[in-house]
Design an enzyme around this catalytic site. Sequence first.
Site, PDB file in Angstrom:
ATOM      1  N   LYS A  73      -8.766  13.442   4.755  1.00 18.98           N
ATOM      2  CA  LYS A  73      -7.814  12.336   4.718  1.00 18.98           C
ATOM      3  C   LYS A  73      -6.837  12.546   5.870  1.00 18.98           C
ATOM      4  O   LYS A  73      -6.852  13.590   6.506  1.00 18.98           O
ATOM      5  CB  LYS A  73      -7.058  12.319   3.386  1.00 18.98           C
ATOM      6  CG  LYS A  73      -6.524  13.701   2.971  1.00 18.98           C
ATOM      7  CD  LYS A  73      -5.874  13.690   1.599  1.00 18.98           C
ATOM      8  CE  LYS A  73      -6.846  13.756   0.447  1.00 18.98           C
ATOM      9  NZ  LYS A  73      -6.975  12.530  -0.312  1.00 18.98           N
ATOM     10  N   ARG A  74      -5.977  11.556   6.146  1.00 16.38           N
ATOM     11  CA  ARG A  74      -4.966  11.761   7.169  1.00 16.38           C
ATOM     12  C   ARG A  74      -4.100  12.968   6.837  1.00 16.38           C
ATOM     13  O   ARG A  74      -3.941  13.321   5.663  1.00 16.38           O
ATOM     14  CB  ARG A  74      -4.088  10.500   7.283  1.00 16.38           C
ATOM     15  CG  ARG A  74      -4.752   9.384   8.035  1.00 16.38           C
ATOM     16  CD  ARG A  74      -5.135   9.790   9.439  1.00 16.38           C
ATOM     17  NE  ARG A  74      -3.950   9.892  10.276  1.00 16.38           N
ATOM     18  CZ  ARG A  74      -3.617   9.012  11.218  1.00 16.38           C
ATOM     19  NH1 ARG A  74      -4.403   7.986  11.471  1.00 16.38           N
ATOM     20  NH2 ARG A  74      -2.523   9.171  11.931  1.00 16.38           N
ATOM     21  N   LYS A 129       0.380  14.458   1.217  1.00 17.47           N
ATOM     22  CA  LYS A 129      -0.997  14.722   0.756  1.00 17.47           C
ATOM     23  C   LYS A 129      -1.235  16.216   0.539  1.00 17.47           C
ATOM     24  O   LYS A 129      -2.205  16.624  -0.053  1.00 17.47           O
ATOM     25  CB  LYS A 129      -2.001  14.164   1.769  1.00 17.47           C
ATOM     26  CG  LYS A 129      -1.963  12.633   1.888  1.00 17.47           C
ATOM     27  CD  LYS A 129      -2.927  12.135   2.941  1.00 17.47           C
ATOM     28  CE  LYS A 129      -2.800  10.654   3.250  1.00 17.47           C
ATOM     29  NZ  LYS A 129      -3.419   9.779   2.225  1.00 17.47           N
ATOM     30  N   HIS A 138       0.804  -1.224   0.000  1.00 21.46           N
ATOM     31  CA  HIS A 138       0.000   0.000   0.000  1.00 21.46           C
ATOM     32  C   HIS A 138       0.829   1.263   0.000  1.00 21.46           C
ATOM     33  O   HIS A 138       0.282   2.353   0.172  1.00 21.46           O
ATOM     34  CB  HIS A 138      -0.912   0.048   1.237  1.00 21.46           C
ATOM     35  CG  HIS A 138      -1.940  -1.030   1.276  1.00 21.46           C
ATOM     36  ND1 HIS A 138      -3.218  -0.877   0.797  1.00 21.46           N
ATOM     37  CD2 HIS A 138      -1.870  -2.291   1.742  1.00 21.46           C
ATOM     38  CE1 HIS A 138      -3.897  -1.997   0.975  1.00 21.46           C
ATOM     39  NE2 HIS A 138      -3.103  -2.874   1.546  1.00 21.46           N
ATOM     40  N   LYS A 173     -14.934   7.805  -3.402  1.00 20.01           N
ATOM     41  CA  LYS A 173     -16.178   8.075  -2.675  1.00 20.01           C
ATOM     42  C   LYS A 173     -16.748   9.433  -3.079  1.00 20.01           C
ATOM     43  O   LYS A 173     -17.957   9.585  -3.300  1.00 20.01           O
ATOM     44  CB  LYS A 173     -15.919   8.070  -1.157  1.00 20.01           C
ATOM     45  CG  LYS A 173     -15.524   6.706  -0.624  1.00 20.01           C
ATOM     46  CD  LYS A 173     -14.834   6.762   0.746  1.00 20.01           C
ATOM     47  CE  LYS A 173     -14.081   5.462   0.972  1.00 20.01           C
ATOM     48  NZ  LYS A 173     -13.157   5.498   2.125  1.00 20.01           N
ATOM     49  N   THR A 209      -8.751   6.328  -1.772  1.00 16.44           N
ATOM     50  CA  THR A 209     -10.087   5.750  -1.937  1.00 16.44           C
ATOM     51  C   THR A 209     -11.146   6.822  -1.662  1.00 16.44           C
ATOM     52  O   THR A 209     -12.260   6.733  -2.169  1.00 16.44           O
ATOM     53  CB  THR A 209     -10.300   4.546  -1.001  1.00 16.44           C
ATOM     54  OG1 THR A 209      -9.826   4.891   0.305  1.00 16.44           O
ATOM     55  CG2 THR A 209      -9.563   3.320  -1.506  1.00 16.44           C
TER      56      THR A 209
HETATM   57  C1  26Y Z   1       4.012   0.564   9.619  1.00 15.69           C
HETATM   58  C2  26Y Z   1       2.888   1.329  10.226  1.00 15.69           C
HETATM   59  C3  26Y Z   1       3.367   2.575  10.890  1.00 15.69           C
HETATM   60  C4  26Y Z   1       1.834   1.691   9.218  1.00 15.69           C
HETATM   61  C5  26Y Z   1       0.524   1.673   9.651  1.00 15.69           C
HETATM   62  C6  26Y Z   1      -0.496   2.014   8.776  1.00 15.69           C
HETATM   63  C7  26Y Z   1       2.119   2.019   7.906  1.00 15.69           C
HETATM   64  C8  26Y Z   1       1.097   2.357   7.030  1.00 15.69           C
HETATM   65  C9  26Y Z   1      -0.222   2.344   7.454  1.00 15.69           C
HETATM   66  C10 26Y Z   1      -1.331   2.699   6.585  1.00 15.69           C
HETATM   67  C11 26Y Z   1      -1.199   2.908   5.293  1.00 15.69           C
HETATM   68  C12 26Y Z   1      -2.322   3.312   4.454  1.00 15.69           C
HETATM   69  O1  26Y Z   1      -3.415   3.579   4.919  1.00 15.69           O
HETATM   70  N1  26Y Z   1      -2.098   3.341   3.135  1.00 15.69           N
HETATM   71  C13 26Y Z   1      -3.126   3.733   2.197  1.00 15.69           C
HETATM   72  O2  26Y Z   1      -3.759   2.560   1.727  1.00 15.69           O
HETATM   73  C14 26Y Z   1      -4.864   2.881   0.911  1.00 15.69           C
HETATM   74  C15 26Y Z   1      -5.551   1.581   0.552  1.00 15.69           C
HETATM   75  O3  26Y Z   1      -4.794   0.868  -0.352  1.00 15.69           O
HETATM   76  C16 26Y Z   1      -4.431   3.670  -0.295  1.00 15.69           C
HETATM   77  O4  26Y Z   1      -5.584   4.048  -1.017  1.00 15.69           O
HETATM   78  C17 26Y Z   1      -3.645   4.905   0.106  1.00 15.69           C
HETATM   79  O5  26Y Z   1      -3.128   5.543  -1.034  1.00 15.69           O
HETATM   80  C18 26Y Z   1      -2.526   4.508   1.039  1.00 15.69           C
HETATM   81  O6  26Y Z   1      -1.857   5.655   1.527  1.00 15.69           O
END
Ligand code: 26Y
Length: 821
Positions: free
Chosen positions: A555-556, A561, A363, A667, A663
């Site tokens: 979004k976060r 971003k 991701h 939406k 995503t």
């Molecule tokens: C390793 C830990 C700190 C960690 C925890 C959560 C690293 C990343 C994440 C979350 C990542 C995340 O939410 N990524 C997003 O995933 C979405 C679904 O695929 C994408 O649409 C989005 O672009 C991406 O930033």
Amino acid sequence: MTPAPCDLGNSKDSLKNSIINHLRFTLGAYVESASKNDWWVATCLAIRDRVMDHATKSRTLHRQSGVRRVHYLSLEYLMGRLLENNLRNSGLYESTKAALGEMGKDLDALLDCEPDMGLGNGGLGRLAACFMDSLSTVNLPAIGYGIHYEFGLFRQEFVNGKQVEHPDAWMRDGSPWKIARPSYRQTVQLYGRVVQKFDDCGHPRSEWVETKALLGLPWDIPIVGYDSHTVNVLRLWQAQADEDFNFQVFNEGSYVEALRDKAIAETVSKVLYPNDSTESGKELRLVQQYFFVACSLADIVRRFKVGYTLPWSEFPSKAAIQLNDTHPAVAIPELMRILVDLEGLPWNEAWKICQETFAYTNHTLLPEALEMWSVSLFERVLPRHLQIIYQINQLFLEGDVEAKWPGDSEKKRSLSLIEERGGKYVRMANLSVLGSHATNGVAALHTRLLCERLFADFYALYPDRFLNLTNGITFRRWLDVCNPQLSALITETIGESWKKNADLLRNLDPHADDPAFRARYAKIKRDHKVVLAKIIEDECGVTVSPDALFDVQIKRLHEYKRQHLNLLNIVTLYREILDNPNADFHPRVFIFGAKAAPGYFLAKNIIHAINAVAAKVNNDPRVGDKLKVVFLPNYRVSLAEKIIPASDLSEQISTAGKEASGTGNMKLALNGSLTIGTLDGANVEIEEEVGSENIFIFGLTVEEVTELRAKGYNPWDYYWANEKLRNTIDWISSDYFTGNAEEFQPLRRSLLDHGDPYLCLADYQSYVDAQAKVDATYKDQDKWVKMAILNTARVGKFSSDRTILQYAEKVWNLPQVPIGE
Ligand code: 26Y
């Protein structure tokens, strides 16, 4: 005599009975005096009763037919609220509303009692929730595994414009949706050391000894699909102390001391880590990952053993396991440990089973978000797993890598599971690719970059293992539930099959030219804006006009971003309005929703800056209604459901190459909010679907970003060359907004002295120009509404049903198994 089955009919009267019974017998409340919360719980339980039968039936049928099942492993599930979704998906919304209405209760008011189930950070967690919905809807045999966090993502508050975090006790009062399954409790080992022993045949066997034990109690949440009888479950593990914890101490009378271990054990599932990019080697996070992975694998193996008497080589034909990013990747060495150490399989056989079982979804391309664990920490917590990883690595480097690139130590360094520069680290991404038969990216551009950049050497070695599966969203929650008015208009216009076949939304296309349809579509949008305006008034104390353009970035909070690019444009407009009060500018409300990771200093500085600018702009009589800026606190799924239907413009403005997919972009487009965005993530595919005339694309492309960096990017060049930009940055970093010029120096330094890592300055003019085009277009309401309708009509591709069916076909090889009445 078999007792008469209780009445679980779907009629209004049956539902009424069930609700009253739950009030009386489950909650011990009188109908006359029950609280609003009691009514909500009783309603949930009445619906749950109707769902559970299908859950049992689904499980039984899946077991009896011996089909392969997919097990989705994710540290995060951002479910939001469940009642309305379950009502609409199961077709019980109207009868339940009527049943409650007859008892003088308003269903819609009760829905607000439900706390969000916020067991995720953002996109990745919400994707898992959308996937669970689609898996049940399209009748795929599936189980979601995760952690039963006592505290979900923090609740956000602003104090003097700054973010303050509070714990989210979402299940302090329990939850009517979850069911404990104590008979499936698991025991997990941690720490300890490894000894070599010999089995009965004299073969060496590793044994993991002197470990600490932890129990995992599973909680099941039924997942109701739309118009389908499949009810899969989400199984969440809660950590508990081993039964006979510290019995010695206990017996000696140190009662309180003995309970300390129990408290420590329970911290493992206490709280969701609120970071979504870096987690600097936190031991508890590794323990969380292993705890839930070990519980889940033990559960999967238990099911394999009781269900069949098959050889282990058949395991992959019964179980597919999907890794939602690298967070559960320790499942790979864990399955090896089970097969080799506990079941006595030869290494090569075990490795083949692993690769056939696992698949991995990446991701992110952000280097800081790629998980690495220091070898010393890993060795202390999971000594046997580290040995297994070393062995996998050695066989890999001496085998496939040496065969393809003989003697090439650079390739070995790049492909190794162990990073050796600046200390030794386990690279979880490399482990995930190697231990899986499939690795996928989440949008076409992202997958291309995975193959060309992040995993280029793996791609050269195993090209067939890589594929793209563009993300999707469930159209039930993100249209039917959050925008029932638009859903009804669509159904009235083209029939209701679009809910299961989103491509049929294309049939709306011609209606964009029908003025009567446009008027109804526009009225629905405006009604939602009135509702959102009320929320803004209540939450932010700012009055906004529903006739303004609602410009939304939700979004976060992350530098990549680029909420701060949005801010640069806002401050530029503010200046322009002051300089040129008579300019023909359509009134606009800039709406933000975002949580920053608590330790992410610059993200918090950006939140503060947006709030400070908002306070000035909103109270400046020279600006009046032309410009309003609001930052809604505590952005979460249930708030998104209110913002999205009311949005006119969707901000998707990440630096090209940084957002894997996004995503929220899908939406918003589905709800007729036009995108202003870069050619990043799924924006690229949204443009392909809706047509370039129905989207506002701006900024550098991935290739242009690479080129600019190669020739040396210097933000000062843009600063000095562009007077408006210079004035804007200087103004933000002056004392004008807070009275203290120091306040936003971190933001200024990041944009200038620290090289503007996300190229805000390089994209600034292009963004400002695109925003001017948005303004001009919005003035032609007929044209705007047409464009909005065409967005709704043309984003059918982004249904998570499509995504999930592609996973089923290309990765999991799963059959669809419809469940009868
Ligand atoms: C390793 C830990 C700190 C960690 C925890 C959560 C690293 C990343 C994440 C979350 C990542 C995340 O939410 N990524 C997003 O995933 C979405 C679904 O695929 C994408 O649409 C989005 O672009 C991406 O930033």
